[in-house]
Design a protein around this motif. Structure first.
Motif, short mmCIF file in Angstrom:
data_model
loop_
_atom_site.label_atom_id
_atom_site.label_comp_id
_atom_site.label_asym_id
_atom_site.label_seq_id
_atom_site.Cartn_x
_atom_site.Cartn_y
_atom_site.Cartn_z
N HIS A 124 -10.97 -7.53 13.37
CA HIS A 124 -9.38 -7.53 12.74
C HIS A 124 -9.30 -6.07 12.42
O HIS A 124 -8.08 -5.83 11.91
N PHE A 125 -10.07 -5.21 12.41
CA PHE A 125 -9.94 -3.79 11.94
C PHE A 125 -10.49 -2.80 12.98
O PHE A 125 -11.60 -2.26 12.62
N LYS A 126 -9.80 -2.64 14.00
CA LYS A 126 -10.30 -1.73 15.21
C LYS A 126 -10.16 -0.52 14.89
O LYS A 126 -9.33 0.11 14.11
N TRP A 127 -10.93 0.36 15.49
CA TRP A 127 -10.72 1.80 15.61
C TRP A 127 -9.18 2.31 15.66
O TRP A 127 -8.61 1.85 16.56
N ASP A 128 -8.87 3.21 14.84
CA ASP A 128 -7.59 3.87 15.17
C ASP A 128 -7.45 5.35 14.79
O ASP A 128 -8.13 5.73 13.99
N HIS A 129 -6.69 5.92 15.45
CA HIS A 129 -6.59 7.55 15.55
C HIS A 129 -5.93 7.64 14.17
O HIS A 129 -6.41 8.81 13.59
N ASP A 130 -5.12 6.76 13.51
CA ASP A 130 -4.51 7.10 12.14
C ASP A 130 -5.37 6.63 11.05
O ASP A 130 -6.23 6.11 11.33
N ASN A 131 -4.54 6.83 9.92
CA ASN A 131 -5.72 6.40 8.74
C ASN A 131 -4.95 5.01 7.84
O ASN A 131 -3.79 4.90 8.08
N ASP A 132 -5.77 4.60 7.11
CA ASP A 132 -5.02 3.39 6.33
C ASP A 132 -5.78 3.64 5.02
O ASP A 132 -6.80 4.03 4.47
N ILE A 133 -4.75 3.70 3.99
CA ILE A 133 -5.03 3.81 2.53
C ILE A 133 -5.37 2.39 2.03
O ILE A 133 -4.52 1.36 1.99
N ILE A 134 -6.60 2.38 1.47
CA ILE A 134 -7.02 1.07 0.84
C ILE A 134 -6.91 0.97 -0.74
O ILE A 134 -7.26 0.02 -1.23
N SER A 135 -6.77 2.24 -1.28
CA SER A 135 -6.59 2.33 -2.74
C SER A 135 -5.93 3.76 -2.82
O SER A 135 -5.95 4.65 -2.18
N GLN A 136 -4.73 3.61 -3.73
CA GLN A 136 -4.13 5.00 -4.08
C GLN A 136 -3.72 4.82 -5.60
O GLN A 136 -3.68 3.88 -6.09
N TRP A 137 -3.87 6.07 -6.01
CA TRP A 137 -3.43 6.34 -7.45
C TRP A 137 -1.94 6.90 -7.42
O TRP A 137 -1.73 8.21 -7.19
N HIS A 138 -0.94 6.02 -7.61
CA HIS A 138 0.50 6.31 -7.20
C HIS A 138 1.27 6.89 -8.29
O HIS A 138 1.10 5.96 -9.40
N GLN A 139 1.95 7.91 -8.36
CA GLN A 139 2.87 8.60 -9.48
C GLN A 139 4.26 8.12 -8.89
O GLN A 139 4.64 8.83 -7.92
N ALA A 140 4.98 7.37 -9.43
CA ALA A 140 6.26 7.13 -9.05
C ALA A 140 7.15 8.01 -8.72
O ALA A 140 8.08 8.26 -7.99
N THR A 141 6.95 9.26 -9.75
CA THR A 141 7.95 10.51 -9.45
C THR A 141 7.18 11.55 -8.73
O THR A 141 7.73 12.74 -8.68
N GLY A 142 6.07 11.31 -8.19
CA GLY A 142 5.37 12.25 -7.41
C GLY A 142 5.35 12.29 -5.94
O GLY A 142 4.84 13.13 -5.33
N GLY A 143 6.05 11.53 -5.33
CA GLY A 143 6.20 11.33 -3.77
C GLY A 143 4.94 10.94 -3.14
O GLY A 143 4.31 9.72 -3.78
N SER A 144 4.23 11.28 -2.21
CA SER A 144 3.14 10.71 -1.79
C SER A 144 2.09 10.93 -2.93
O SER A 144 1.81 11.76 -3.58
N PRO A 145 1.01 9.88 -2.78
CA PRO A 145 -0.05 10.12 -3.82
C PRO A 145 -0.95 11.15 -3.90
O PRO A 145 -1.20 11.71 -2.78
N ALA A 146 -1.23 11.71 -4.98
CA ALA A 146 -2.40 12.86 -4.92
C ALA A 146 -3.82 12.38 -4.67
O ALA A 146 -4.23 13.46 -4.01
N THR A 147 -3.86 11.14 -5.07
CA THR A 147 -5.42 10.81 -4.74
C THR A 147 -5.30 9.44 -4.16
O THR A 147 -4.82 8.35 -4.42
N THR A 148 -6.25 9.41 -3.07
CA THR A 148 -6.17 8.09 -2.14
C THR A 148 -7.54 7.79 -1.71
O THR A 148 -8.28 8.85 -1.36
N PHE A 149 -8.01 6.57 -1.12
CA PHE A 149 -9.22 6.34 -0.58
C PHE A 149 -8.71 5.73 0.60
O PHE A 149 -8.09 4.57 0.61
N ARG A 150 -9.32 6.11 1.74
CA ARG A 150 -8.67 5.53 3.09
C ARG A 150 -9.89 5.32 3.98
O ARG A 150 -11.04 5.66 3.73
#
Length: 279
Positions: A124-150
């Motif tokens: 149920h998790f086949k290869w994909d050319h795009d990425n998936d974020i599985i953890s992020q450190w999200h700043q509500a006022t910062g737009g896209s997260p500065a730090t992520t695990f994918r």
């Protein structure tokens, strides 16, 4: 001196609790516990192993549909319960994106530890050319997260930086599917030179990044689950994502690698011969 100040503070606040609560014993006990945790934070602030009655009761849930999150038996066998996250391309938008995630409470300290076990199923998790974020450190006022695990093209990838244009990608190796992996993240959240990221995978240190890892705004909040931004705008190589988590822990500045390693006897115990430290 610091110890004396803390003791004096605790005594004064406890005395205040006695006055305010009218010597109600249960109220004083709860108040005293809160004071102790403020003056001497526990090593682990939040812990989820999915064996309790209210999974993720302490965090904000971003599940837009019934299949987004369930508690199930360990896919590797045994009686242990784990959290199963699922995201499909046709799922409704949830919190401005295609996601099945949980959001941890706001942080009050820049030094934090994070850990979990993760299992990615081949079916149920086949290869994909795009990425998936599985953890992020999200700043509500910062737009896209500065730090992520994918997961990117079946590789673990950690991305961090203090500006969108200067974020760095660190590839941590191929994802071995249908088995448990244990990750520990130590992050000193900082916009400048004092920032630090350390990552351990299955007991071995695999990454150290020094320098800015957040935007110059509020401290980030930790998120765990599946977030696939691309599905809100376009199709990718797959239409389904399933991932399992267990042993999720948020550690305070008092924590350490040893505090977040797996307990002996757990089904995801580190295999014999695994290096615990690699400094």
């Amino acid at each position: 001196m610091q110890l004396l100040l803390k003791s004096a503070t605790f005594f004064c606040l406890t005395a205040l609790a006695l006055i305010v609560t009218g010597y109600d014993q249960s109220a004083v006990s709860a108040f005293s516990t809160a004071i102790k945790q403020t003056l001497n934070p526990p090593k682990v602030l939040i812990e989820e192993d999915f064996n309790g009655r209210d999974p993720f009761g302490q965090v904000h849930q971003q599940f837009g549909i019934d299949h987004a999150f369930t508690v199930v038996d360990d896919p590797a066998g045994g009686r242990n319960k784990v959290g199963r996250f699922e995201l499909r391309e046709q799922d409704p938008i949830q919190s401005n994106g295609k996601r099945s995630e949980v959001l941890f409470p706001p942080q009050d300290h820049h030094d934090r530890w994070y850990s979990y076990s993760v299992y990615i199923p081949s079916e149920h998790f086949k290869w994909d050319h795009d990425n998936d974020i599985i953890s992020q450190w999200h700043q509500a006022t910062g737009g896209s997260p500065a730090t992520t695990f994918r997961v990117h093209q079946d590789n673990f990838m950690f991305r961090t930086g203090n500006k969108k244009a200067t974020r760095k990608d660190y590839y941590l190796g191929k994802v071995e599917k249908d088995k448990w992996h244990h990750f520990i993240f130590h992050i000193i959240h900082d916009h400048g030179k004092d920032g630090l990221v350390e990552v351990w995978q299955n007991g071995e240190k695999v990454l150290e990044h020094k320098g800015g890892n957040m935007y110059d705004t509020d401290l980030p909040r930790w998120k765990v689950g599946i977030y696939k931004a691309s599905w809100a705008k376009r199709k990718t190589s797959t239409t389904e994502r399933v991932i399992y988590f267990d042993n999720i822990k948020l550690g305070s500045e008092k924590s350490s690698v040893e505090d977040l390693l797996l307990a002996t006897g757990k089904h995801k115990q580190l295999p014999a011969g695994t290096k615990l430290f690699n400094y």
